[in-house]
Motif scaffolding. Structure first.
Motif: not given
Length: 128
Positions: A9-10, A68-74, A107-109
């Motif tokens: 949403a820049w 850095n964006v990481s996804l952790i699946h549980n 805010k953007m994240f």
């Protein structure tokens, strides 16, 4: 990266905005160039995997950041982690720039994660 303008949403953060996205837009080295009323920003994907995305940001050809964006699946949950580190090369206004960039990035994240959550919930609702 072709989805980042909508996801991040820049347009909500600058009334004057120009976006130029490289092609291909989803691979290592892909770029997006943002020109706003207050800054010129270049975002580049530097590392990508199934659960991890690293990107660099260059603000006004002077201030460098690494995201850095990481996804952790549980079992039944998905956790999204985001970090942003960098160096501001300015002695007088450096503190103000750091606070501004950090505030804008937060805010953007937050906005992008909420937007993504809404899209996923709507898609899930349509599939049921």
């Amino acid at each position: 990266m072709k989805h980042w303008p909508q996801l991040m949403a820049w347009d909500k953060f600058s009334s004057k905005l120009s976006i130029d996205i490289s092609s291909p837009s989803n691979t290592l080295g892909a770029n997006v160039f943002l020109q706003t009323s207050s800054a010129n920003i270049e975002v580049t994907i530097t590392e990508v995997s199934q659960s991890h995305l690293q990107y660099s940001i260059l603000v006004n050809n002077e201030h460098a950041l690494l995201g850095n964006v990481s996804l952790i699946h549980n079992e039944h949950t998905l956790t999204i982690n985001h970090s942003l580190t960098g160096t501001i090369h300015s002695t007088v206004s450096g503190g103000v720039i750091v606070l501004y960039i950090r505030s804008m990035a937060d805010k953007m994240f937050t906005s992008s994660v909420n937007n993504l959550r809404s899209h996923i919930q709507l898609a899930d609702k349509d599939m049921q």
